[in-house]
Design a protein around this motif. Structure first.
Motif, mmCIF file in Angstrom:
data_model
loop_
_atom_site.group_PDB
_atom_site.id
_atom_site.type_symbol
_atom_site.label_atom_id
_atom_site.label_comp_id
_atom_site.label_asym_id
_atom_site.label_seq_id
_atom_site.Cartn_x
_atom_site.Cartn_y
_atom_site.Cartn_z
ATOM 1 N N VAL A 105 5.106 -2.601 -1.323
ATOM 2 C CA VAL A 105 4.739 -2.518 0.087
ATOM 3 C C VAL A 105 3.504 -3.365 0.368
ATOM 4 C CG1 VAL A 105 3.754 -0.963 1.814
ATOM 5 C CG2 VAL A 105 5.811 -0.298 0.569
ATOM 6 N N GLY A 146 3.870 -3.737 4.478
ATOM 7 C CA GLY A 146 4.500 -2.643 5.212
ATOM 8 C C GLY A 146 3.731 -1.342 5.097
ATOM 9 N N GLU A 187 3.082 2.544 3.705
ATOM 10 C CA GLU A 187 3.236 3.248 2.432
ATOM 11 C C GLU A 187 4.323 4.310 2.526
ATOM 12 O OE1 GLU A 187 -0.192 4.930 0.731
ATOM 13 O OE2 GLU A 187 -1.111 3.004 0.211
ATOM 14 N N ASP A 206 9.512 0.911 9.098
ATOM 15 C CA ASP A 206 9.756 0.519 7.715
ATOM 16 C C ASP A 206 9.184 1.501 6.702
ATOM 17 O OD1 ASP A 206 7.099 0.007 8.187
ATOM 18 O OD2 ASP A 206 7.065 -1.927 7.156
ATOM 19 N N ARG A 207 8.690 2.649 7.163
ATOM 20 C CA ARG A 207 8.143 3.624 6.222
ATOM 21 C C ARG A 207 9.280 4.291 5.457
ATOM 22 N NH1 ARG A 207 3.314 5.879 5.825
ATOM 23 N NH2 ARG A 207 2.701 5.440 7.972
ATOM 24 N N ARG A 211 4.435 1.322 -3.902
ATOM 25 C CA ARG A 211 3.258 0.945 -3.103
ATOM 26 C C ARG A 211 2.853 -0.501 -3.366
ATOM 27 N NH1 ARG A 211 0.833 6.536 -4.539
ATOM 28 N NH2 ARG A 211 1.350 7.790 -2.694
ATOM 29 N N ARG A 259 4.385 -6.903 0.835
ATOM 30 C CA ARG A 259 5.094 -7.212 2.073
ATOM 31 C C ARG A 259 4.284 -6.866 3.319
ATOM 32 N NH1 ARG A 259 8.858 -4.313 -0.907
ATOM 33 N NH2 ARG A 259 8.618 -2.539 0.509
#
Length: 312
Positions: A119, A124, A126, A96-97, A116, A122
């Motif tokens: 992210v 995830g 960064e 997911d990056r 960010r 969520r």
């Protein structure tokens, strides 16, 4: 001497950029080294492959013959390397990056900050960022799968070569380019600067920025100005602008400094279209709103641009 893939890559880079200087930058080598290598290749083959002139390098008939056979080999080798790197990255990085590419922009800090924050909510990974002065280079990396999305600029009159399979979204249809000049320059007393006010100045331009040299040259010639040009990167340009050695185009989101003024150009003779490119609409949806908000924030923080947009 034997002709190798690295030699073919050199020849393709010269044809793509139309310049020994730009090709050397793209290949990460010095121009003298590139020139020497080209001469060795031409000597070994027994004929000139490029003509050199004031407008750059163009393939000779012999060069066209060689490049027609060389490009599929170079592209095939590049695809092999890219596929291998993509496979390695898939095993080394979180799926997911988000991999972002961008040309220089004052909107970048705000864009990354917003991404960010999303992210973090969520949980995830960064996003990563890759900078490049060349919009074409970033677009190729998106097409090759090395980047997920690229924020690029297209200078008016110098359309980008869009690789197949990419989708684009226009962030700003026409962003007028401003001029940066020393704070004590006589023209800095004006709210809007005419090109005629800068007729005796030296201009500095980075020739590796796709389309910018051509756009500036068209504008100056249309104004009847035969410009004195220095080539250099924009970090160098900033220090020379501050001391009055040169003037240079700049993004309207640029902020003035005590020793440097930023002013609109009368009639907005140079314009840039700002684009987001990705392989899917979903990838654009994931970043577009954050970038638009970041750009508006950068515009409000630049006094000359804020006035130009009519914002308080």
């Amino acid at each position: 001497m034997e002709l190798e893939v690295r030699h073919l890559r050199v020849l393709c880079a010269i044809e793509d950029t139309g310049s020994l200087h730009k090709a050397a930058r793209a290949l990460g080598m010095s121009q003298p080294s590139l020139t020497t290598q080209l001469r060795r290749i031409e000597t070994w083959l027994g004929g000139r492959l490029f003509t050199r002139g004031r407008t750059g390098c163009r393939p000779t008939p012999l060069g066209h013959v060689l490049l027609a056979r060389a490009r599929p080999l170079v592209d095939g080798m590049r695809a092999l390397v890219d596929e291998t790197r993509a496979a390695a990255a898939a095993t080394a990085e979180p799926e997911d990056r988000l991999r972002i590419g961008s040309t220089a922009s004052r909107a970048l800090p705000g864009w990354l900050r917003r991404l960010r924050a999303g992210v973090a909510e969520r949980g995830g990974a960064e996003p990563t960022l890759r900078m490049d002065v060349s919009s074409h280079a970033l677009l190729r990396q998106v097409a090759d799968g090395r980047l997920d999305v690229a924020f690029v600029h297209e200078v008016e009159g110098s359309p980008l070569r869009m690789p197949p399979g990419l989708v684009c979204r226009v962030l700003v249809e026409r962003e007028p380019q401003f001029v940066s000049l020393a704070a004590d320059h006589p023209a800095a007393r004006r709210r809007v600067v005419r090109l005629a006010d800068l007729a005796r100045d030296r201009w500095m331009v980075d020739p590796t920025v796709d389309g910018e040299w051509d756009g500036l040259l068209r504008a100056l010639r249309a104004a009847g100005i035969a410009p004195r040009i220095l080539h250099g990167d924009y970090l160098t340009a900033a220090s020379l602008v501050a001391t009055g050695e040169v003037v240079t185009l700049c993004q309207p989101t640029s902020r003035p400094r005590p020793d440097m003024a930023v002013r609109p150009l009368d009639g907005d003779p140079v314009g840039v279209r700002l684009l987001l490119a990705a392989r899917t609409e979903a990838a654009l949806d994931a970043v577009h709103d954050e970038l638009r908000a970041a750009y508006r924030e950068a515009a409000r923080q630049a006094p000359a641009y804020r006035r130009r947009l009519g914002e308080p």
